[in-house]
Design a protein around this motif. Structure first.
Motif, PDB file in Angstrom:
ATOM      1  N   MET A 144      20.998 -16.376 -24.324  1.00 35.15           N
ATOM      2  CA  MET A 144      20.079 -15.700 -25.308  1.00 35.15           C
ATOM      3  C   MET A 144      19.655 -14.348 -24.911  1.00 35.15           C
ATOM      4  SD  MET A 144      17.437 -15.851 -23.194  1.00 35.15           S
ATOM      5  CE  MET A 144      15.856 -16.566 -22.437  1.00 35.15           C
ATOM      6  N   ASN A 167      24.633 -26.204 -23.204  1.00 39.22           N
ATOM      7  CA  ASN A 167      23.470 -27.088 -22.482  1.00 39.22           C
ATOM      8  C   ASN A 167      22.716 -27.947 -23.450  1.00 39.22           C
ATOM      9  OD1 ASN A 167      21.296 -27.681 -21.004  1.00 39.22           O
ATOM     10  ND2 ASN A 167      20.698 -25.704 -20.340  1.00 39.22           N
ATOM     11  N   ARG A 210      30.111 -23.214 -21.466  1.00 37.57           N
ATOM     12  CA  ARG A 210      29.217 -24.129 -21.270  1.00 37.57           C
ATOM     13  C   ARG A 210      27.992 -24.213 -22.469  1.00 37.57           C
ATOM     14  NH1 ARG A 210      23.781 -23.545 -18.816  1.00 37.57           N
ATOM     15  NH2 ARG A 210      22.843 -25.534 -17.765  1.00 37.57           N
ATOM     16  N   TRP A 236      24.897 -28.374 -33.747  1.00 30.19           N
ATOM     17  CA  TRP A 236      24.926 -26.909 -33.449  1.00 30.19           C
ATOM     18  C   TRP A 236      25.853 -26.910 -32.251  1.00 30.19           C
ATOM     19  CZ3 TRP A 236      25.006 -23.839 -28.905  1.00 30.19           C
ATOM     20  CH2 TRP A 236      24.349 -22.676 -29.014  1.00 30.19           C
ATOM     21  N   HIS A 247      19.139 -27.872 -25.070  1.00 27.27           N
ATOM     22  CA  HIS A 247      18.857 -26.981 -26.144  1.00 27.27           C
ATOM     23  C   HIS A 247      19.557 -27.351 -27.380  1.00 27.27           C
ATOM     24  CE1 HIS A 247      16.254 -24.674 -23.484  1.00 27.27           C
ATOM     25  NE2 HIS A 247      17.288 -24.886 -22.543  1.00 27.27           N
ATOM     26  N   SER A 289      23.707 -18.016 -17.676  1.00 24.50           N
ATOM     27  CA  SER A 289      22.919 -19.090 -18.101  1.00 24.50           C
ATOM     28  C   SER A 289      22.151 -18.351 -19.301  1.00 24.50           C
ATOM     29  CB  SER A 289      22.025 -19.500 -17.304  1.00 24.50           C
ATOM     30  OG  SER A 289      22.547 -20.240 -16.268  1.00 24.50           O
TER      31      SER A 289
END
Ligand SMILES: Nc1ncnc2c1ncn2[C@@H]1O[C@H](COP(=O)(O)OP(=O)(O)O)[C@@H](O)[C@H]1O
Ligand SMILES: C=C(OP(=O)(O)O)C(=O)O
Ligand SMILES: [K+]
Ligand SMILES: [Mg+2]
Length: 569
Positions: A429, A137, A135, A145, A140, A424
């Protein structure tokens, strides 16, 4: 040759033919002869295999094939599968060979890709670890990118034999903070005064200042309102308004993350009049959608869906623009309106996501679990794949092991038979993306094994969903195939206690099927002759050691509108 049992084949018999073999189980349902030529839109083979004909127990594997929910799709990029070859995900193939059919994972895994996972090797590790869908998003990162990530996933699929699908998730037009001037987070302490401002700051942000993306923000809030960041992870009270600046005192300290969602509450309720006026799909979202279509993503997830209309609109937009109209639209259920209009939204969509992050900011937290259960159930009733998302393993952003509570939460989602679980921040991150994925995988496998051991085959009353006559026949065929093994199945919807092998001629369909519970997608070329398709499928699967001679199978074909029970030759 196989001891073959033809239950019904309208091509050769005018009506139902009962089997003559006394050893076969007498549990077929009557299938009326279709009035017109049979529907070729859904070539479907469902093969249920076990080691002997007396071993038709509910845990033996079911193999199903589907060519998508519309016309046979051909993409420009589509290349024919070499005759005599069958494409299957390399991870699944290894699992099948090592552990056999029974232990394949049924619950699918979605990973959000971010700075922790955007390199080729990192993506490969996730694919090896069981990622079915990547996924991205659009809240961001830049389009460049995201394009880079899409290209790497493509390369991974092509070079290493995976079928990882891509889901693009829109930003949506809810109110959120800016990006903290490049900082990865900021700590808000109890009692501190912070400024939330709609001003455009050209250089660096002043200290304790947060940019807000919505121009009407300063007008809409009132002194005394509660301002919740990320559904209450950090909480402020509005103490003063000065033009475009809103001064707030921190009442619940915590970490502010870039672009975190903002909601404000007055007298204990969410203030949502203004939000209701924002379009679900913003102009930036439309540009992102165009980007997704151009890049050929497999799924587009729409944030903050309020009604079915927006989904219908988007679907026709995609149909008009995408080369083959085969991008599935996933409705994110994360607002009060989406819960109010749940059935019609799910009906209009190709799937749904229980987006618990924002949902928990819009309804009281203690209502989120029951909302989740309802959404999962409605999706299954309406035969749409459903993803349970957000904070499944939140602590693993920082720590290598999950909390007991997180494991219990993941177990519950698996137990509800959601099609997919999503990571997520853990994968985007976090410090332990692969470990987080491994936890999802092992918890899914454990619960699924427990079902088999305990023989918990949950039967759910499922309403008829086929609208056309031939759809209804397909439904009948599948449910009678399922009943033969005392298990439920309208394909994946029935959550049968066995894997479902899905055969398709199309790469994009193969990727899309990856989101659905229990489906193991294969790609091969079909001819018009179903009998020879079956034989070819058997020999290809045998050559890959995925089934063996003597395995009992049930083949369901809605190309032939027939069910056949046979031993693999
Ligand atoms: N493409 C990206 N670039 C940078 N950071 C990202 C990206 N995608 C996700 N992240 C980070 O991972 C976190 C969790 O991702 P996600 O849950 O998808 O977003 P959000 O927290 O905005 O709902 C985000 O808050 C952000 O910090
Ligand atoms: C999945 C969600 O959406 P996003 O991460 O885009 O806010 C959520 O809110 O739970
Ligand atoms: K989003
Ligand atoms: Mg959200």
């Amino acid at each position: 040759m196989s001891q073959s049992l033809r239950l019904f084949n309208h091509a050769s018999t005018p009506n139902l033919t009962f089997p003559s073999n006394p050893n076969t189980k007498q549990c077929y349902s009557y299938l009326p002869k279709p009035s017109s030529t049979y529907n070729r839109r859904f070539p479907l083979i469902s093969i249920r295999a076990s080691s002997s004909s007396s071993d038709l127990d509910s845990s033996s594997p079911l193999l199903v094939s589907d060519n998508g929910k519309g016309a046979v799709i051909s993409r420009e990029e589509e290349y024919p599968v070499a005759a005599g070859s069958i494409e299957v995900d390399s991870v699944t193939e290894t699992e099948l060979k090592e552990n056999g059919f029974r232990s394949t994972r049924r619950t699918k895994l979605v990973c959000t890709i971010g700075p922790s996972t955007c390199g080729f090797d990192q993506l490969e590790s996730l694919a090896v670890g069981g990622m079915n869908v990547a996924r991205i998003n659009m809240c961001h990162g830049t389009r460049d990118w995201h394009r880079q990530v899409i290209q790497l996933v493509r390369r991974l699929n092509e070079d290493k034999g995976y079928a990882v699908a891509i889901m693009m998730d829109t930003e949506g037009s809810e109110i959120h903070m800016g990006d903290l001037g490049g900082a990865s987070s900021a700590k808000a302490e109890d009692g501190e005064i912070w400024t939330f401002s709609v001003r455009a700051f050209d250089s660096t942000l002043p200290e304790r200042t947060i940019n807000v993306n919505y121009d009407g923000f300063a007008e809409d809030v009132k002194v005394g309102d509660d301002l919740l960041v990320d559904g209450g992870m950090v909480r402020f009270e509005v103490i003063e308004k000065i033009g475009p600046d809103v001064k707030c005192r921190c009442t619940d300290p915590g970490l502010l993350l870039p672009r975190a969602n903002l909601t404000f509450w007055r007298d204990g309720s969410l203030v949502r009049e203004r939000n209701a006026m924002l379009p679900t799909i913003s102009s930036k979202d439309w540009l992102d959608i165009d980007f997704g279509i151009a890049e050929g993503v497999d799924f587009i997830a729409i944030s903050f869906v309020k009604s079915a209309e927006v989904i219908k609109h988007l679907k026709s937009y995609i149909a008009a623009r995408s080369r083959d109209g085969d991008i599935a639209v996933i409705a994110k259920i994360e607002s009060i309106d989406s819960l109010k209009n749940l059935e019609e939204i799910v009906q209009a969509s190709d799937g749904a996501m229980v987006a618990r992050g924002d949902l928990g900011a819009q309804i009281p937290l203690e209502q989120v679990p029951s909302a989740q259960q309802r959404i999962v159930q409605v999706c299954r009733q309406l035969n749409k794949p459903v993803i349970v998302a957000s904070q499944l393993l939140e602590s693993m952003i920082e720590y290598p092991t999950p909390t007991r509570a997180e494991v219990a939460d993941v177990s519950e989602a698996v137990r509800q038979r959601a099609d997919a679980l999503m990571l997520s921040g853990e994968s985007a991150m976090g410090q332990f993306p692969e470990k987080a994925l491994a936890v999802l995988r092992s918890v899914s496998l454990r619960i699924e094994r427990w079902w088999r051991e305990e023989k918990r085959h949950e039967a759910m009353e499922l309403p008829d969903i086929g609208s056309s006559f031939s759809d209804k026949i397909s439904e009948e065929i599948c449910s009678s195939a399922a009943k033969m093994g005392h298990m439920a199945s309208l394909l994946s919807r029935c959550r049968p206690d066995c894997p479902i092998f899905a055969f398709t001629t199309t790469t994009s369909v193969r990727r899309r099927l990856n989101l659905q519970w229990g489906l193991i997608p294969f790609r091969l070329s079909f001819s018009d002759d179903m009998e020879s398709n079956l034989n070819k499928t058997f020999s290809l699967l045998k050559a890959r050691n995925l089934i063996k001679s003597g395995d009992l199978v049930i083949a369901v074909s809605d190309m032939l509108q027939s069910i056949q029970v046979m031993n693999v030759p």
